[in-house]
Scaffold this motif. Structure first.
Motif, PDB file in Angstrom:
ATOM      1  N   ALA A   1       1.131  -1.154  -0.103  1.00  0.00           N
ATOM      2  CA  ALA A   1      -0.113  -0.139  -0.163  1.00  0.00           C
ATOM      3  C   ALA A   1       1.215   0.942   0.172  1.00  0.00           C
ATOM      4  CB  ALA A   1      -0.649  -0.083   1.870  1.00  0.00           C
ATOM      5  N   ILE A   2       1.904   1.507   0.982  1.00  0.00           N
ATOM      6  CA  ILE A   2       2.467   2.130   0.811  1.00  0.00           C
ATOM      7  C   ILE A   2       3.592   2.270  -0.562  1.00  0.00           C
ATOM      8  CG2 ILE A   2       4.947   2.933   2.268  1.00  0.00           C
ATOM      9  CD1 ILE A   2       3.702   2.156   5.002  1.00  0.00           C
ATOM     10  N   VAL A   3       4.569   1.517  -0.657  1.00  0.00           N
ATOM     11  CA  VAL A   3       4.975   1.710  -2.455  1.00  0.00           C
ATOM     12  C   VAL A   3       4.130   2.138  -3.618  1.00  0.00           C
ATOM     13  CG1 VAL A   3       6.544   0.393  -4.203  1.00  0.00           C
ATOM     14  CG2 VAL A   3       7.215  -0.179  -1.255  1.00  0.00           C
ATOM     15  N   THR A   4       2.869   1.587  -3.378  1.00  0.00           N
ATOM     16  CA  THR A   4       1.772   2.155  -4.238  1.00  0.00           C
ATOM     17  C   THR A   4       1.801   3.172  -4.218  1.00  0.00           C
ATOM     18  OG1 THR A   4       0.402   0.637  -3.826  1.00  0.00           O
ATOM     19  CG2 THR A   4       1.952  -0.092  -5.193  1.00  0.00           C
ATOM     20  N   GLY A   5       1.485   3.845  -3.512  1.00  0.00           N
ATOM     21  CA  GLY A   5       0.658   5.505  -3.020  1.00  0.00           C
ATOM     22  C   GLY A   5      -0.688   5.007  -2.050  1.00  0.00           C
ATOM     23  N   GLN A   6      -0.323   4.613  -2.090  1.00  0.00           N
ATOM     24  CA  GLN A   6      -2.472   4.255  -1.391  1.00  0.00           C
ATOM     25  C   GLN A   6      -2.669   4.611  -0.068  1.00  0.00           C
ATOM     26  OE1 GLN A   6      -4.567   3.173  -3.197  1.00  0.00           O
ATOM     27  NE2 GLN A   6      -3.746   2.033  -4.611  1.00  0.00           N
ATOM     28  N   ALA A   7      -1.545   4.512   0.705  1.00  0.00           N
ATOM     29  CA  ALA A   7      -2.101   4.765   1.813  1.00  0.00           C
ATOM     30  C   ALA A   7       0.282   5.701   2.205  1.00  0.00           C
ATOM     31  CB  ALA A   7      -2.186   3.359   3.206  1.00  0.00           C
ATOM     32  N   GLU A   8       0.256   6.486   3.555  1.00  0.00           N
ATOM     33  CA  GLU A   8       2.034   6.957   3.909  1.00  0.00           C
ATOM     34  C   GLU A   8       1.457   5.906   4.863  1.00  0.00           C
ATOM     35  OE1 GLU A   8       2.696  10.486   5.294  1.00  0.00           O
ATOM     36  OE2 GLU A   8       3.914  10.749   3.072  1.00  0.00           O
ATOM     37  N   THR A   9       0.427   6.200   5.768  1.00  0.00           N
ATOM     38  CA  THR A   9       0.936   5.544   6.774  1.00  0.00           C
ATOM     39  C   THR A   9       0.928   4.357   7.386  1.00  0.00           C
ATOM     40  OG1 THR A   9       2.120   7.759   7.462  1.00  0.00           O
ATOM     41  CG2 THR A   9       1.513   5.522   9.459  1.00  0.00           C
ATOM     42  N   VAL A  10       0.884   3.096   8.003  1.00  0.00           N
ATOM     43  CA  VAL A  10      -0.108   2.720   7.687  1.00  0.00           C
ATOM     44  C   VAL A  10      -0.008   1.449   9.735  1.00  0.00           C
ATOM     45  CG1 VAL A  10      -1.070   0.051   7.383  1.00  0.00           C
ATOM     46  CG2 VAL A  10      -0.172   1.543   5.248  1.00  0.00           C
ATOM     47  N   ALA A  11      -1.147   1.471   9.949  1.00  0.00           N
ATOM     48  CA  ALA A  11      -0.803   0.944  11.511  1.00  0.00           C
ATOM     49  C   ALA A  11      -1.675  -0.775  11.073  1.00  0.00           C
ATOM     50  CB  ALA A  11      -1.574   1.837  11.747  1.00  0.00           C
ATOM     51  N   ILE A  12      -1.243  -1.674  11.811  1.00  0.00           N
ATOM     52  CA  ILE A  12      -1.751  -3.042  12.145  1.00  0.00           C
ATOM     53  C   ILE A  12      -1.291  -2.983  13.038  1.00  0.00           C
ATOM     54  CG2 ILE A  12      -0.477  -5.385  11.303  1.00  0.00           C
ATOM     55  CD1 ILE A  12       1.086  -4.287   9.352  1.00  0.00           C
ATOM     56  N   VAL A  13      -3.002  -3.487  13.285  1.00  0.00           N
ATOM     57  CA  VAL A  13      -2.878  -3.678  15.022  1.00  0.00           C
ATOM     58  C   VAL A  13      -3.257  -5.108  15.662  1.00  0.00           C
ATOM     59  CG1 VAL A  13      -3.611  -0.913  15.379  1.00  0.00           C
ATOM     60  CG2 VAL A  13      -5.415  -2.658  14.734  1.00  0.00           C
ATOM     61  N   TYR A  14      -3.174  -5.441  16.673  1.00  0.00           N
ATOM     62  CA  TYR A  14      -3.060  -6.989  16.589  1.00  0.00           C
ATOM     63  C   TYR A  14      -4.067  -6.633  17.914  1.00  0.00           C
ATOM     64  CZ  TYR A  14      -3.029 -12.087  17.953  1.00  0.00           C
ATOM     65  OH  TYR A  14      -3.169 -13.085  18.628  1.00  0.00           O
ATOM     66  N   GLY A  15      -5.256  -7.998  18.105  1.00  0.00           N
ATOM     67  CA  GLY A  15      -5.978  -7.720  19.477  1.00  0.00           C
ATOM     68  C   GLY A  15      -6.643  -8.915  19.988  1.00  0.00           C
ATOM     69  N   ASN A  16      -6.136 -10.307  21.164  1.00  0.00           N
ATOM     70  CA  ASN A  16      -6.950 -11.082  20.667  1.00  0.00           C
ATOM     71  C   ASN A  16      -6.748 -11.976  22.780  1.00  0.00           C
ATOM     72  OD1 ASN A  16      -6.123 -13.314  22.037  1.00  0.00           O
ATOM     73  ND2 ASN A  16      -4.400 -14.181  20.584  1.00  0.00           N
ATOM     74  N   ASN A  17      -8.157 -11.720  23.013  1.00  0.00           N
ATOM     75  CA  ASN A  17      -8.300 -11.684  24.441  1.00  0.00           C
ATOM     76  C   ASN A  17      -8.146 -13.681  24.489  1.00  0.00           C
ATOM     77  OD1 ASN A  17     -10.826 -11.549  22.654  1.00  0.00           O
ATOM     78  ND2 ASN A  17     -12.150 -10.698  23.819  1.00  0.00           N
ATOM     79  N   GLY A  18      -8.030 -14.440  23.136  1.00  0.00           N
ATOM     80  CA  GLY A  18      -8.407 -15.228  23.592  1.00  0.00           C
ATOM     81  C   GLY A  18      -8.056 -16.359  24.807  1.00  0.00           C
ATOM     82  N   ARG A  19      -7.561 -15.766  25.810  1.00  0.00           N
ATOM     83  CA  ARG A  19      -6.816 -16.455  27.150  1.00  0.00           C
ATOM     84  C   ARG A  19      -8.299 -16.837  27.936  1.00  0.00           C
ATOM     85  NH1 ARG A  19      -4.089 -19.323  30.758  1.00  0.00           N
ATOM     86  NH2 ARG A  19      -3.508 -19.051  32.539  1.00  0.00           N
ATOM     87  N   SER A  20      -8.381 -15.353  28.136  1.00  0.00           N
ATOM     88  CA  SER A  20      -9.171 -14.592  28.922  1.00  0.00           C
ATOM     89  C   SER A  20     -10.904 -15.361  28.563  1.00  0.00           C
ATOM     90  CB  SER A  20      -9.893 -13.392  28.864  1.00  0.00           C
ATOM     91  OG  SER A  20      -8.746 -12.764  30.710  1.00  0.00           O
ATOM     92  N   VAL A  21     -11.631 -15.640  27.472  1.00  0.00           N
ATOM     93  CA  VAL A  21     -12.551 -16.048  26.721  1.00  0.00           C
ATOM     94  C   VAL A  21     -12.529 -16.798  26.311  1.00  0.00           C
ATOM     95  CG1 VAL A  21     -13.002 -13.969  26.470  1.00  0.00           C
ATOM     96  CG2 VAL A  21     -12.467 -14.924  24.462  1.00  0.00           C
ATOM     97  N   GLY A  22     -11.421 -18.213  26.464  1.00  0.00           N
ATOM     98  CA  GLY A  22     -11.457 -19.504  26.866  1.00  0.00           C
ATOM     99  C   GLY A  22     -11.370 -19.826  24.660  1.00  0.00           C
ATOM    100  N   ASP A  23     -10.709 -19.284  24.153  1.00  0.00           N
ATOM    101  CA  ASP A  23     -10.536 -19.920  23.197  1.00  0.00           C
ATOM    102  C   ASP A  23      -9.894 -21.192  22.791  1.00  0.00           C
ATOM    103  OD1 ASP A  23     -12.001 -18.313  22.004  1.00  0.00           O
ATOM    104  OD2 ASP A  23      -9.970 -16.564  20.642  1.00  0.00           O
ATOM    105  N   ARG A  24     -10.729 -21.960  22.118  1.00  0.00           N
ATOM    106  CA  ARG A  24      -9.453 -23.323  21.892  1.00  0.00           C
ATOM    107  C   ARG A  24      -8.514 -23.863  20.213  1.00  0.00           C
ATOM    108  NH1 ARG A  24     -13.375 -27.549  23.593  1.00  0.00           N
ATOM    109  NH2 ARG A  24     -11.284 -29.162  23.770  1.00  0.00           N
ATOM    110  N   TYR A  25      -7.729 -23.900  20.198  1.00  0.00           N
ATOM    111  CA  TYR A  25      -7.522 -24.443  18.956  1.00  0.00           C
ATOM    112  C   TYR A  25      -7.694 -26.129  18.352  1.00  0.00           C
ATOM    113  CZ  TYR A  25      -5.749 -19.830  19.000  1.00  0.00           C
ATOM    114  OH  TYR A  25      -5.369 -18.270  18.975  1.00  0.00           O
ATOM    115  N   GLY A  26      -8.812 -26.473  18.982  1.00  0.00           N
ATOM    116  CA  GLY A  26      -9.138 -27.469  18.343  1.00  0.00           C
ATOM    117  C   GLY A  26     -10.162 -28.184  19.115  1.00  0.00           C
ATOM    118  N   GLY A  27     -10.862 -29.030  18.999  1.00  0.00           N
ATOM    119  CA  GLY A  27     -12.113 -30.050  19.029  1.00  0.00           C
ATOM    120  C   GLY A  27     -13.405 -28.783  18.811  1.00  0.00           C
ATOM    121  N   VAL A  28     -13.025 -27.619  18.030  1.00  0.00           N
ATOM    122  CA  VAL A  28     -14.308 -26.995  18.248  1.00  0.00           C
ATOM    123  C   VAL A  28     -14.428 -26.775  16.055  1.00  0.00           C
ATOM    124  CG1 VAL A  28     -15.397 -24.320  17.985  1.00  0.00           C
ATOM    125  CG2 VAL A  28     -14.001 -25.579  19.698  1.00  0.00           C
ATOM    126  N   PHE A  29     -15.897 -26.992  15.486  1.00  0.00           N
ATOM    127  CA  PHE A  29     -15.827 -27.389  13.860  1.00  0.00           C
ATOM    128  C   PHE A  29     -16.201 -27.042  13.861  1.00  0.00           C
ATOM    129  CE2 PHE A  29     -17.548 -31.502  13.335  1.00  0.00           C
ATOM    130  CZ  PHE A  29     -17.570 -31.759  14.522  1.00  0.00           C
TER     131      PHE A  29
END
Lengths: 139, 381
Positions: B101-129
């Motif tokens: 995006a920046i190299v092509t001029g679509q944006a000048e300054t990009v913020a990448i934000v990541y938020g994960n509340n997985g432990r508090s809400v009991g996210d599981r990476y198995g057994g759910v489908f």
């Protein structure tokens, strides 16, 4: 292997228009794969299009049911209540002779004797009146 | 293929995160992914000295709604915005998109934000489908979780290359040793080979210490043009190259342990950045499960194919080794922030801000995530 079908508690994919021929095959002791009528490609699990040529024109064909163990793991952690009593249990990724990868389980052999590339063949366990579950045993 | 040269056109100018260790010990069911991402963004803005209103691109990872995220942090008028799913491969994809995006001029300054509340809400990476998804055809056999898929690959790897089960201990022990020097890490106590081997199996052949730590947390990264970077508070960390390549099938597992996809990236990455593996001073290797460290070492040419299980022994990947790996403790000691925390650790190292775990004279850093979407970056100061 006959079982009390009412007692089957493990998860099963629901029967759909798409996958019904697969399950009909399992009741006849056949492992069937979708086979493209345009290009001959085969795939699993069931899907609407041939992933090679994108045709919707396919037939369900019984395949050899033979393959090899690509790899296997033994589950020690409980993820599914329905599998709790079977812990530790084996989950095997089988590469069918037709080149298609199929998740399954291996029976008739001790886990310590399993090795990659072990030749295997399919068998079926009755789960419900409409569905039998394919599993593999040493060939 | 017409190609725009991306080399050194962009730089990471701001990084921020929550305290992973503190949050691991303090569960809160009301905690949202948005507030964690906002905490991290505030820290990254403070770190960079940038005016918040200079941000014209926002890539949200794992937070369910980009609109909610943008509103929470008051970024209402953007030129680039989207959200990416909460899978670990997206950390690298997001940075790749920011560069594009920046190299092509679509944006000048990009913020990448990541938020994960997985432990508090009991996210599981198995057994759910979802019953109508292909995963139902795996669940029928009790198969679930990316850890078991990586265990399948590791078992096959051991068979093909004669690796021993305990060779993997080197990766787990190194992560914990580095975590012990990271005040932000969840686990700050080293482990021994005996402790590694005695820990229970999860999906055999993988053991407890091969598994990442599900946690709550937020991470933010601010990327801008090389020109703007020079006007900001921190020494710029330039992005020499960033690429992706996929091996997407019905399974997480791939026949070659992602080798082909990583080789595809490596060829382009090293050419664009004009770097060779021997010039790389440290590597942040995405390790949701420790075997991916070995897969990555081979895929990017740090060692020959099939030899990482031997190459990584005897301190070679330690902070004072030939190639320090996962200097902050990686996903099994610092926290499973799905690649984002590894990225900002690379930035700290290249700024010389990594404290007790600083790699001496760190000039060129490497990040990769080996997964069905592989991606990698060369970063340098």
């Amino acid at each position: 292997m006959a079982t009390d079908v009412s007692a089957y508690t493990k998860p099963l994919p629901p029967i759909t228009k798409l996958n019904a021929p697969f399950w009909e095959g399992t009741k006849k002791g056949e492992l069937r794969l979708q086979t493209c009528n345009e290009c001959g490609h085969q795939w699993y699990p069931p899907s609407t299009h041939c992933p090679n040529c994108l045709s919707r024109d396919y037939a369900w064909k019984a395949v050899s049911g033979r393959g090899k163990v690509w790899s296997w793991v033994v589950f020690h952690q409980r993820y599914f209540k329905a599998f709790e009593d079977e812990l530790p249990y084996n989950v095997t990724l089988v590469e069918l002779d037709e080149g298609v990868m199929m998740m399954s389980t291996l029976r008739g052999i001790d886990d310590k004797d399993v090795h990659c590339d072990l030749q295997v063949k399919v068998e079926f366990e009755d789960a419900t009146d409409e569905q039998s579950v394919p599993y593999f045993v040493p060939a | 293929m017409a190609e725009i040269n991306i080399r050194d056109k962009t730089a990471i100018v701001g990084i921020g995160s929550t305290n992973f260790g503190a949050m691991y010990r303090d569960l809160d069911k009301e905690r949202t992914s948005y507030e964690l991402a906002a905490d991290a963004l505030k820290a990254a803005i403070d770190d960079s000295g940038i005016d918040k209103n200079d941000i014209d691109g926002l890539l949200c990872v794992r937070t369910p709604s980009y609109a909610r995220m943008a509103d929470v942090v008051g970024l209402h008028h953007l030129r680039l915005v989207n959200q990416l799913e909460g899978s670990g491969r997206m950390a690298g994809v997001a940075l790749q998109y920011a560069v594009m995006a920046i190299v092509t001029g679509q944006a000048e300054t990009v913020a990448i934000v990541y938020g994960n509340n997985g432990r508090s809400v009991g996210d599981r990476y198995g057994g759910v489908f979802s019953p109508d998804s292909p995963a139902a055809w795996d669940a029928m056999y009790g198969m679930t979780s990316p850890g078991a898929a990586v265990a399948h690959m590791w078992r096959r790897y051991m068979y093909l290359y004669g690796a021993s089960e305990d060779s993997l201990a080197a990766a787990a022990i190194n992560n914990r040793a580095n975590g012990a020097k990271n005040p932000n890490a969840v686990f700050q106590k080293p482990i021994t080979k005996e402790e590694y081997m005695q820990a229970r199996y999860i999906a055999e052949p993988l053991r407890l210490f091969d598994y990442c730590i599900i946690n709550d947390g937020g991470v933010a990264t601010i990327v801008t043009t090389a020109e703007k970077a020079k006007t900001l508070k921190q020494p710029p960390v330039y992005i020499g190259a960033s690429y992706s390549a996929t091996d997407l099938t019905n399974y997480y597992t791939t026949h070659d342990f992602f080798f082909g996809a990583m080789q595809d990236i490596a060829g382009r990455l090293y050419k664009t950045a004009d770097v060779t593996p021997s010039e790389i001073d440290f590597a942040q290797l995405y390790d949701n499960f420790t075997p991916t460290q070995f897969f990555a070492l081979e895929g990017y040419g740090f060692c020959e194919r099939g030899t990482a299980h031997k190459w990584a022994q005897d301190g070679r990947i330690a902070l004072d080794g030939d190639l320090p790996v996962n200097t902050s403790g990686g996903h099994t000691a610092e926290s499973y922030m799905q690649g984002h925390a590894l990225t900002i650790e690379a930035v700290r190292q290249l700024r010389g801000q990594a404290g007790e775990r600083q790699v001496k004279n760190a000039k060129v850093g490497f990040y990769t995530c080996p997964a069905p979407i592989c991606n990698a970056h060369i970063l340098h100061n």
